[in-house]
Design an enzyme around this catalytic site. Structure first.
Site, short mmCIF file in Angstrom:
data_model
loop_
_atom_site.label_atom_id
_atom_site.label_comp_id
_atom_site.label_asym_id
_atom_site.label_seq_id
_atom_site.Cartn_x
_atom_site.Cartn_y
_atom_site.Cartn_z
N ASP A 1 -51.04 -49.61 47.45
CA ASP A 1 -50.81 -50.50 46.30
C ASP A 1 -52.03 -51.30 45.90
OD1 ASP A 1 -50.70 -52.11 48.69
OD2 ASP A 1 -49.76 -53.69 47.51
N ASP B 1 -47.53 -52.87 53.77
CA ASP B 1 -47.12 -54.01 52.94
C ASP B 1 -47.33 -53.72 51.47
OD1 ASP B 1 -46.57 -55.99 55.12
OD2 ASP B 1 -48.69 -55.64 55.53
N ASP C 1 -49.90 -46.83 53.16
CA ASP C 1 -50.09 -48.25 53.44
C ASP C 1 -48.70 -48.80 53.80
OD1 ASP C 1 -51.32 -50.88 53.39
OD2 ASP C 1 -50.34 -51.15 51.44
#
Length: 227
Positions: free
Chosen positions: A174, A16, A14
């Site tokens: 996240d 961000d 991922d």
């Protein structure tokens, strides 16, 4: 099989909250767009708690948080996009250890991919500006008419481009969207604890949990030996 010495063949990240801390620039763009509507600005920590699912979802969450239960998000989304394009990396930082990790994984012969709900063009521009594009064999961001994570489609598209099967890949992210996307694709997942998740990272259901990117190689080794 995870017991193979060269497992995983691919690591998909991922963006961000995983490789970069982009929350300050996202906050600036959001406050620019909502400020035109006379709404009070958001703090960076407030925005971190709303990130995930793409720009329309972020804008909708922000407007609802300011007391607009059924907002018309389209014009606000457009204003956000314009403001964000002007400041993609003004205050965005690469997380400690990210570049070193990518260098190590590439040196080990891993295929690296990136799968994000951030708009595809913005993703490519940010990777170029931060000198990260060179590490990735495939990058897939938000594309019009295509599903977003947690739908497994974007991750499966990355694996197809990398020519790596799901059993030989790991997703690093996240958020719940990352973990659920990985599960749906049949891919094992590693969750970072320092990102933007609205749920406690240890409750997301990933296969491993790391508190710094430097811990990933050890986590991958442990996952390989579990098979």
């Amino acid at each position: 099989m995870t017991g193979e010495p060269n497992w995983p063949r691919a690591v998909v990240f991922d963006l961000d909250g995983t490789l970069i801390d982009s929350a300050p620039d996202i906050t600036h763009a959001l406050n620019t767009a909502t400020g035109k509507r006379g709404l009070a600005p958001f703090a960076v920590d407030e925005v971190k708690a709303m990130v995930g699912g793409g720009v329309p979802t972020l804008v909708e969450r922000a407007l609802i948080a300011r007391g607009l239960p059924h907002p018309d998000i389209t014009p606000v989304v457009q204003d956000f996009i314009v403001a964000y394009r002007e400041n993609l990396t003004t205050h965005t930082k690469i997380y400690p250890g990210a570049r070193e990790l990518l260098e190590q994984l590439k040196a080990e012969g891993r295929n690296l991919g990136l799968c994000t709900n951030k708009h595809h063009a913005a993703t490519l521009a940010i990777l170029q500006k931060l000198d990260l594009a060179k590490y990735f064999n495939c990058v897939i961001g938000e594309r019009e008419g295509q599903p977003r994570k947690p739908n497994p489609g974007p991750l499966l598209d990355v694996l197809t481009a990398l020519d790596v099967s799901a059993c030989c890949a790991v997703m690093v992210g996240d958020s719940e969207a990352d973990v659920e996307c990985a599960k749906a694709a049949g891919v094992r997942s590693v969750v970072v604890t320092f990102g933007y998740s609205r749920t406690a990272p240890e409750l997301l259901g990933g296969d491993a949990l790391i508190s710094s990117l430097g811990e990933l190689p050890q986590a991958l080794g442990s996952m390989r030996s579990d098979a």
